[in-house]
Scaffold this motif. Structure first.
Motif, PDB file in Angstrom:
ATOM      1  N   ARG A 158      -4.717  -0.173 -24.197  1.00  0.00           N
ATOM      2  CA  ARG A 158      -4.600  -1.230 -23.189  1.00  0.00           C
ATOM      3  C   ARG A 158      -4.452  -2.601 -23.855  1.00  0.00           C
ATOM      4  NH1 ARG A 158      -5.258  -1.105 -17.873  1.00  0.00           N
ATOM      5  NH2 ARG A 158      -5.565  -3.087 -16.779  1.00  0.00           N
ATOM      6  N   GLU A 159      -5.245  -2.870 -24.891  1.00  0.00           N
ATOM      7  CA  GLU A 159      -5.148  -4.154 -25.574  1.00  0.00           C
ATOM      8  C   GLU A 159      -3.780  -4.316 -26.230  1.00  0.00           C
ATOM      9  OE1 GLU A 159      -8.429  -5.001 -28.156  1.00  0.00           O
ATOM     10  OE2 GLU A 159      -9.876  -4.079 -26.789  1.00  0.00           O
ATOM     11  N   ALA A 202       1.960   2.044 -24.504  1.00  0.00           N
ATOM     12  CA  ALA A 202       1.660   0.826 -25.264  1.00  0.00           C
ATOM     13  C   ALA A 202       2.652   0.634 -26.400  1.00  0.00           C
ATOM     14  CB  ALA A 202       0.231   0.892 -25.809  1.00  0.00           C
ATOM     15  N   VAL A 228      -1.001  -3.183 -15.754  1.00  0.00           N
ATOM     16  CA  VAL A 228      -0.332  -3.784 -16.907  1.00  0.00           C
ATOM     17  C   VAL A 228       1.169  -3.807 -16.645  1.00  0.00           C
ATOM     18  CG1 VAL A 228       0.151  -3.608 -19.371  1.00  0.00           C
ATOM     19  CG2 VAL A 228      -2.120  -2.999 -18.496  1.00  0.00           C
ATOM     20  N   THR A 272     -14.873   2.687 -25.084  1.00  0.00           N
ATOM     21  CA  THR A 272     -13.462   2.733 -24.720  1.00  0.00           C
ATOM     22  C   THR A 272     -12.791   3.892 -25.439  1.00  0.00           C
ATOM     23  OG1 THR A 272     -13.388   0.353 -24.360  1.00  0.00           O
ATOM     24  CG2 THR A 272     -11.283   1.441 -24.741  1.00  0.00           C
ATOM     25  N   SER A 322      -1.205   6.619 -22.230  1.00  0.00           N
ATOM     26  CA  SER A 322      -1.532   5.213 -22.465  1.00  0.00           C
ATOM     27  C   SER A 322      -1.009   4.721 -23.804  1.00  0.00           C
ATOM     28  CB  SER A 322      -3.040   5.006 -22.373  1.00  0.00           C
ATOM     29  OG  SER A 322      -3.735   5.843 -23.290  1.00  0.00           O
ATOM     30  N   LEU A 372      -2.040   3.111 -17.501  1.00  0.00           N
ATOM     31  CA  LEU A 372      -2.266   1.687 -17.783  1.00  0.00           C
ATOM     32  C   LEU A 372      -2.109   0.885 -16.497  1.00  0.00           C
ATOM     33  CD1 LEU A 372      -0.416   1.132 -21.198  1.00  0.00           C
ATOM     34  CD2 LEU A 372      -2.884   1.170 -20.802  1.00  0.00           C
TER      35      LEU A 372
END
Length: 372
Positions: free
Chosen positions: A150-151, A27, A65, A271, A23, A62
């Protein structure tokens, strides 16, 4: 980009290899691609690499996304070919092995930014020191900060620190340092990097914060709330500062994004796998049953042992980390361990004030829920 004071141009790296298809690797690959870089991401599994390459999504880590355009491969030589900067985003416990695997394929002098956090178990080396041993001649740095993958992949406003040691040429012309060039290379969209020359301080903050987050999770799971978490965060920052300073870093670095910032985020949400593990243990869940029995890698679980081992060697008191390590790796009872932490001798908060008082109630017990 040109510095208005010196007139020196800062050139971004054009081709970035991201080693690690989890992840966080995905990202960071997204950040670099959105910033206009040509990005190739390496995933250990061929099926995952193929999925990323053909669908521009990472269905395993992810899901849902959409990624900006990037190449993906399961072949290290292909991933590293032509790269002028490398982000290494694999677990800290595999760092030495991964650096050895990179060595035949990475071009001479290419900078390497470490994006995992920890201290090598056994040697007590910071991850940058491990990488420097295996990849001599390459500038070694780190990217660290308060970031959930993720953000970041969704391009939420996010800040992080890019740190490399500054040598003579870097100090004479900081705009062309690897730290400045990589920061510029990753700037775009919601991602805002800051530049640091204190690699030690940044690495220590990243390694220790995961352990403190497990402590916060343990106490949260045991039924305690905001007072307790604030105390652990604040005193945890002090432990970060002490270790960083002892290793040659700067205390003020720990108050920045890679220390206090990352710690606050990690201790605020399940999280975070570190916070989540601690919460489950605090609720009385056996370690083997945490995460529904899945073999989830939790960096702080590994780092608890290596951080404490290093702190003991160089005689830096780190009572919160000691407590977490005792519960995770030495068979200590969670409730009695935190009772002992809270009833230690009373100290002064300013380090210059030399006070140590025996606690008046050393056998007092905290208000743990029954059955923990």
């Amino acid at each position: 980009m040109k510095d208005s004071v010196t007139g020196t141009s800062t050139l971004p790296y054009s081709r970035i290899a991201v080693i690690g298809g989890g992840s966080w690797g995905t990202a960071l690959a997204s950040v670099a691609a959105r910033a206009g870089r040509s990005v190739t991401i390496w995933a250990r599994r061929g099926d995952l690499a193929a999925a990323i390459d053909t669908t521009q999504t990472n269905p395993d880590y992810l899901p849902g996304v959409d990624l900006p355009p990037m190449r993906a491969t399961a072949d290290l030589a292909t991933a590293l070919k032509g790269a002028d900067a490398v982000l290494l985003v694999t677990p800290s416990s595999t760092l030495r092995e991964m650096c050895q695997a990179l060595a035949p394929h990475i071009e001479a002098g290419v900078p390497l930014a470490l994006c995992a956090k920890g201290i090598e178990l056994g040697s007590g080396l910071l991850l940058s020191e491990v990488a420097a041993e295996e990849l001599p001649g390459h500038p070694i740095g780190a990217i660290s900060g308060p970031t959930f993958a993720r953000e970041t992949a969704l391009d939420h406003p996010t800040a992080a620190t890019v740190a490399f040691n500054f040598h003579y040429r870097d100090r004479m012309n900081p705009m062309t340092s690897p730290a400045a060039r990589l920061a510029l290379s990753m700037s775009g969209g919601g991602f805002r990097p800051y530049v640091s020359d204190d690699l030690i301080g940044v690495e220590v903050g990243g390694a220790v914060k995961n352990v403190i987050a497990i402590a916060c999770g343990m106490m949260s799971g045991a039924g305690f709330a905001e007072n307790t978490r604030a105390a652990l965060i604040t005193r945890g920052i002090d432990e970060m500062k002490s270790l960083a300073e002892a290793l040659g870093g700067r205390r003020e670095t720990v108050t920045g994004l890679s220390g206090a910032g990352d710690l606050t985020l990690t201790c605020s949400s399940t999280t975070s796998r570190n916070m989540s593990l601690g919460t489950q243990l605090g609720q009385g869940t056996p370690r083997g049953d945490c995460f529904d029995g899945k073999p989830v890698v939790v960096e702080g679980e590994v780092n608890a042992r290596s951080v404490v081992d290093l702190a003991r060697r160089i005689r830096v008191p780190m009572p919160i980390c000691e407590t977490v390590n005792a519960v995770l790796h030495e068979g200590a009872d969670l409730q009695s361990s935190f009772n002992a932490l809270w009833t230690r001798p009373i100290e002064a908060e300013p380090r210059a004030l030399d006070i140590l008082l025996e606690h008046p109630a050393p056998t007092a017990t905290l208000g743990f829920r029954t059955g923990i």
